[in-house]
Design a protein around this motif. Structure first.
Motif, PDB file in Angstrom:
ATOM      1  N   GLY A 152       0.815  -1.207   0.000  1.00 61.67           N
ATOM      2  CA  GLY A 152       0.000   0.000   0.000  1.00 61.67           C
ATOM      3  C   GLY A 152       0.847   1.255   0.000  1.00 61.67           C
ATOM      4  O   GLY A 152       1.704   1.457  -0.878  1.00 61.67           O
ATOM      5  N   ASP A 153       0.629   2.127   1.001  1.00 56.99           N
ATOM      6  CA  ASP A 153       1.419   3.355   1.109  1.00 56.99           C
ATOM      7  C   ASP A 153       2.486   3.233   2.191  1.00 56.99           C
ATOM      8  O   ASP A 153       2.986   4.243   2.687  1.00 56.99           O
ATOM      9  CB  ASP A 153       0.503   4.546   1.412  1.00 56.99           C
ATOM     10  N   GLU A 154       2.850   2.003   2.546  1.00 60.52           N
ATOM     11  CA  GLU A 154       3.865   1.780   3.567  1.00 60.52           C
ATOM     12  C   GLU A 154       5.226   1.492   2.925  1.00 60.52           C
ATOM     13  O   GLU A 154       5.354   0.602   2.081  1.00 60.52           O
ATOM     14  CB  GLU A 154       3.467   0.612   4.475  1.00 60.52           C
ATOM     15  N   PHE A 155       6.212   2.262   3.359  1.00 63.05           N
ATOM     16  CA  PHE A 155       7.584   2.110   2.869  1.00 63.05           C
ATOM     17  C   PHE A 155       8.502   1.875   4.067  1.00 63.05           C
ATOM     18  O   PHE A 155       8.142   2.167   5.211  1.00 63.05           O
ATOM     19  CB  PHE A 155       8.044   3.369   2.129  1.00 63.05           C
ATOM     20  N   ALA A 156       9.688   1.361   3.787  1.00 59.12           N
ATOM     21  CA  ALA A 156      10.689   1.170   4.836  1.00 59.12           C
ATOM     22  C   ALA A 156      12.055   1.526   4.285  1.00 59.12           C
ATOM     23  O   ALA A 156      12.290   1.484   3.074  1.00 59.12           O
ATOM     24  CB  ALA A 156      10.677  -0.268   5.348  1.00 59.12           C
ATOM     25  N   ALA A 157      12.956   1.882   5.187  1.00 53.88           N
ATOM     26  CA  ALA A 157      14.339   2.160   4.798  1.00 53.88           C
ATOM     27  C   ALA A 157      15.266   1.505   5.801  1.00 53.88           C
ATOM     28  O   ALA A 157      14.953   1.399   6.999  1.00 53.88           O
ATOM     29  CB  ALA A 157      14.600   3.666   4.737  1.00 53.88           C
ATOM     30  N   LEU A 158      16.394   1.052   5.315  1.00 53.91           N
ATOM     31  CA  LEU A 158      17.433   0.447   6.140  1.00 53.91           C
ATOM     32  C   LEU A 158      18.685   1.292   5.985  1.00 53.91           C
ATOM     33  O   LEU A 158      19.230   1.429   4.886  1.00 53.91           O
ATOM     34  CB  LEU A 158      17.682  -0.992   5.684  1.00 53.91           C
ATOM     35  N   LEU A 159      19.113   1.912   7.091  1.00 56.58           N
ATOM     36  CA  LEU A 159      20.291   2.773   7.079  1.00 56.58           C
ATOM     37  C   LEU A 159      21.464   1.994   7.662  1.00 56.58           C
ATOM     38  O   LEU A 159      21.402   1.543   8.818  1.00 56.58           O
ATOM     39  CB  LEU A 159      20.039   4.042   7.895  1.00 56.58           C
ATOM     40  N   THR A 160      22.501   1.841   6.894  1.00 55.05           N
ATOM     41  CA  THR A 160      23.656   1.061   7.332  1.00 55.05           C
ATOM     42  C   THR A 160      24.845   1.978   7.568  1.00 55.05           C
ATOM     43  O   THR A 160      24.946   3.060   6.978  1.00 55.05           O
ATOM     44  CB  THR A 160      24.024   0.009   6.270  1.00 55.05           C
ATOM     45  N   GLY A 161      25.746   1.528   8.436  1.00 57.38           N
ATOM     46  CA  GLY A 161      26.979   2.279   8.664  1.00 57.38           C
ATOM     47  C   GLY A 161      26.764   3.694   9.161  1.00 57.38           C
ATOM     48  O   GLY A 161      27.472   4.627   8.759  1.00 57.38           O
ATOM     49  N   MET A 162      25.777   3.885  10.050  1.00 60.47           N
ATOM     50  CA  MET A 162      25.530   5.226  10.591  1.00 60.47           C
ATOM     51  C   MET A 162      26.685   5.663  11.479  1.00 60.47           C
ATOM     52  O   MET A 162      27.273   4.866  12.216  1.00 60.47           O
ATOM     53  CB  MET A 162      24.228   5.215  11.401  1.00 60.47           C
ATOM     54  N   ARG A 163      26.981   6.970  11.414  1.00 55.70           N
ATOM     55  CA  ARG A 163      28.048   7.510  12.258  1.00 55.70           C
ATOM     56  C   ARG A 163      27.527   7.886  13.636  1.00 55.70           C
ATOM     57  O   ARG A 163      28.144   7.605  14.650  1.00 55.70           O
ATOM     58  CB  ARG A 163      28.693   8.715  11.579  1.00 55.70           C
ATOM     59  N   THR A 164      26.367   8.572  13.669  1.00 55.49           N
ATOM     60  CA  THR A 164      25.771   9.012  14.928  1.00 55.49           C
ATOM     61  C   THR A 164      24.262   8.804  14.862  1.00 55.49           C
ATOM     62  O   THR A 164      23.683   8.740  13.765  1.00 55.49           O
ATOM     63  CB  THR A 164      26.047  10.505  15.200  1.00 55.49           C
ATOM     64  N   PRO A 165      23.579   8.728  16.018  1.00 59.68           N
ATOM     65  CA  PRO A 165      22.126   8.585  16.012  1.00 59.68           C
ATOM     66  C   PRO A 165      21.402   9.738  15.312  1.00 59.68           C
ATOM     67  O   PRO A 165      20.280   9.571  14.832  1.00 59.68           O
ATOM     68  CB  PRO A 165      21.770   8.547  17.502  1.00 59.68           C
ATOM     69  N   SER A 166      22.041  10.894  15.226  1.00 60.07           N
ATOM     70  CA  SER A 166      21.399  12.050  14.596  1.00 60.07           C
ATOM     71  C   SER A 166      21.241  11.874  13.082  1.00 60.07           C
ATOM     72  O   SER A 166      20.485  12.615  12.451  1.00 60.07           O
ATOM     73  CB  SER A 166      22.186  13.330  14.885  1.00 60.07           C
ATOM     74  N   ASP A 167      21.946  10.893  12.500  1.00 62.49           N
ATOM     75  CA  ASP A 167      21.828  10.667  11.055  1.00 62.49           C
ATOM     76  C   ASP A 167      20.381  10.406  10.654  1.00 62.49           C
ATOM     77  O   ASP A 167      19.910  10.886   9.623  1.00 62.49           O
ATOM     78  CB  ASP A 167      22.697   9.482  10.625  1.00 62.49           C
ATOM     79  N   ILE A 168      19.674   9.627  11.462  1.00 63.84           N
ATOM     80  CA  ILE A 168      18.293   9.279  11.116  1.00 63.84           C
ATOM     81  C   ILE A 168      17.382  10.506  11.212  1.00 63.84           C
ATOM     82  O   ILE A 168      16.466  10.681  10.411  1.00 63.84           O
ATOM     83  CB  ILE A 168      17.771   8.134  12.022  1.00 63.84           C
ATOM     84  N   THR A 169      17.654  11.373  12.184  1.00 67.95           N
ATOM     85  CA  THR A 169      16.850  12.595  12.334  1.00 67.95           C
ATOM     86  C   THR A 169      17.059  13.531  11.158  1.00 67.95           C
ATOM     87  O   THR A 169      16.095  14.096  10.618  1.00 67.95           O
ATOM     88  CB  THR A 169      17.230  13.314  13.647  1.00 67.95           C
ATOM     89  N   ILE A 170      18.297  13.678  10.738  1.00 67.17           N
ATOM     90  CA  ILE A 170      18.603  14.550   9.595  1.00 67.17           C
ATOM     91  C   ILE A 170      17.932  14.041   8.334  1.00 67.17           C
ATOM     92  O   ILE A 170      17.336  14.810   7.569  1.00 67.17           O
ATOM     93  CB  ILE A 170      20.136  14.651   9.407  1.00 67.17           C
ATOM     94  N   LEU A 171      17.994  12.726   8.112  1.00 68.07           N
ATOM     95  CA  LEU A 171      17.365  12.150   6.927  1.00 68.07           C
ATOM     96  C   LEU A 171      15.854  12.352   6.970  1.00 68.07           C
ATOM     97  O   LEU A 171      15.235  12.714   5.960  1.00 68.07           O
ATOM     98  CB  LEU A 171      17.691  10.657   6.838  1.00 68.07           C
TER      99      LEU A 171
END
Length: 507
Positions: A152-171
């Motif tokens: 449906g309208d559900e998507f997912a993303a897998l972020l690998t090799g993150m440097r800091t937890p803030s990476d997900i917030t910025i994205l």
């Protein structure tokens, strides 16, 4: 079916190959018996045919394998990896993270009010929104990250090799910003937000199922907190979400077993001396937790698709109840989700016929949320309802950013001034002027005006010569069950002396 077809083709090619080889062998035997270049030519042709057959077989096999892989691991509409592909990659990255350490994250995305796009513009528009959303997410992530459409309208993303937890917030901030740009489809401009849930994973310390569960909890929390935002998972969030799921289950059971009831709040004349009509209000007394506010369970009904059944139940029962009180006007609130349904006008018509309730006594109260997603469709629906004889009121007037334009563009019959403006009238001359201006505006446009939330005699006195048509609030009556409402003995003109009203207050 496709797998069987491929197997069938390979069998046919194999049989052809055997026939070609057999032909060559037979040809050589015949050539030993019959001297002639003709048979040698046939042998050569057989060899060529065999080579061609083998080449075609391997080429078709590789194409079939590629098509099968696309079908199994990629989403047909967006071309993105699908859930199966995403689950495999998530397990692989968790194993890698467990062996080598580091940070990674899972993200869940859900388009806000996506159902309204399908309802208003059609499923082709919904598909276009899904495709464009997938493209915008893909444009924001790194090449090594994985973006997938789950369903449906559900998507997912897998972020690998993150440097800091803030990476997900910025994205997440970048993706939310990208969705502020409208989606264009067939000359229409569609705005849609996105709710995002995220779970940060350190050193692969959880399995794939738990990683997605945490992201899903966070997504639900993002929706509960107003949508169009990111929420990151924390352990306390799980209990909040589980409590909401329990409430959803209990609400479904209450609707199915007719455990909700209606209360009716009178709307009185400006001088407070007669009752002009009533507003139907739904109530839920939970067997374990006690009364639950509509402000809590109505949004749950809207999110879960229960609102259509609930809305029909409220309208039908209210028409049956108030139909007993001849000549009494009835106001019923309508959810924006319910109002957008293609069948809504037909539902209202059928209930009026079924209950024999006079259409000119029914007033449907709507909010400005009805107009935001598709003003053109809202206009047509209002027109059809008014053709039935039903009146339309704009509830919570003054609280929306574009209410004044609605008064000019849409054919309404009444505005209801929100209680938030009334509560400050006793201590603020600015509030008094604001309410007076809204009443004058409505009256000047030929609309009836009701003032809600009148709770003190001082507020009533300030509104006495204001020019409004009706007052509503606890000063005159709390919402009462039908049994108490019958004690009012409403006259056939829909009014009743205020002394009779005291019977309801005393009971």
């Amino acid at each position: 079916m496709q797998v069987r077809d491929r197997q069938h083709k390979r069998i046919v090619l194999l049989v052809g190959l055997i026939i070609a080889i057999s032909s060559i062998s037979l040809g050589r035997e015949l050539a030993g018996l019959i001297d002639g270049g003709f048979l040698n030519g046939l042998i050569s042709a057989g060899i060529v045919a065999m080579i061609a057959a083998v080449s075609i077989m391997f080429w078709r096999s590789s194409q079939d394998t590629k098509s099968y892989s696309d079908l199994v691991y990629y989403d047909e509409l967006t071309g993105l990896p699908n859930k199966r592909h995403f689950d495999q990659r998530l397990s692989q990255e968790l194993d890698r993270c467990k062996r080598h350490g580091g940070l990674m994250a899972t993200m869940y995305f859900d388009l806000d009010q996506f159902k309204a796009i399908n309802d208003c513009y059609g499923h082709s528009a919904g598909d276009a929104a899904i495709q464009q959303f997938g493209e915008r997410i893909k444009a924001e992530v790194r090449s090594e990250d994985v973006v997938a459409r789950l369903s449906g309208d559900e998507f997912a993303a897998l972020l690998t090799g993150m440097r800091t937890p803030s990476d997900i917030t910025i994205l997440a901030e970048r993706i939310i910003a990208s969705m502020r740009k409208p989606i264009h489809y067939n000359g229409k401009t569609i705005y849609v937000g996105v709710s995002i849930g995220g779970a940060i994973i350190e050193d692969g310390n959880i399995d794939a199922a738990e990683a997605m569960r945490q992201a899903d909890f966070a997504l639900l929390q993002a929706k509960n907190c107003g949508r169009n935002q990111l929420q990151l998972f924390d352990p306390e969030m799980a209990e909040t979400i589980n409590a909401k799921k329990r409430m959803e289950s209990d609400l479904r059971e209450a609707i199915d077993n007719d455990r909700l009831h209606l209360a009716y709040q009178p709307q009185v004349s400006q001088d407070g001396q007669s009752i002009l009509g009533v507003e139907a209000l739904v109530r839920w007394d939970h067997p374990k937790t006690g009364p639950i506010s509509p402000a809590i369970f109505i949004p749950i009904a809207e999110e879960t698709g229960l609102i259509d059944t609930l809305g029909e139940m409220i309208l039908r029962r209210a028409c049956l109840d108030i139909g007993e009180l001849e000549g009494t006007k009835l106001a019923v609130n309508v959810s924006p989700v319910q109002f957008r349904q293609e069948s809504f006008v037909d539902v209202v018509r059928d209930i009026l016929v079924e209950t024999d309730f006079p259409s000119h006594l029914l007033e449907l109260e709507i909010s400005e949320g009805i107009f935001i997603s598709d003003p053109e469709k809202a206009t047509k629906t209002i027109k059809k309802l008014r053709e039935l004889g039903v009146r339309i009121a704009l509830d919570d007037f003054g609280t929306g950013y574009a209410t004044l334009s609605y008064l000019r563009e849409f054919k309404l019959d009444r505005i209801k001034i929100d209680r938030s403006f009334v509560k400050d009238m006793e201590c603020s001359t600015d509030a008094q002027r604001l309410v007076a201006t809204m009443i004058e505006l409505g009256s000047g446009l030929g609309l009836s005006v009701t003032v809600e939330g009148v709770e003190t005699t001082e507020q009533r006195d300030l509104l006495f010569d204001s020019g409004c048509d009706a007052l509503q609030g606890f000063l005159f009556s709390k919402p009462v069950p039908m049994e108490e409402l019958r004690h009012l003995n409403l006259d056939t003109d829909g009014s009743v002396p205020v002394s009779t009203r005291k019977m309801a207050l005393a009971s």
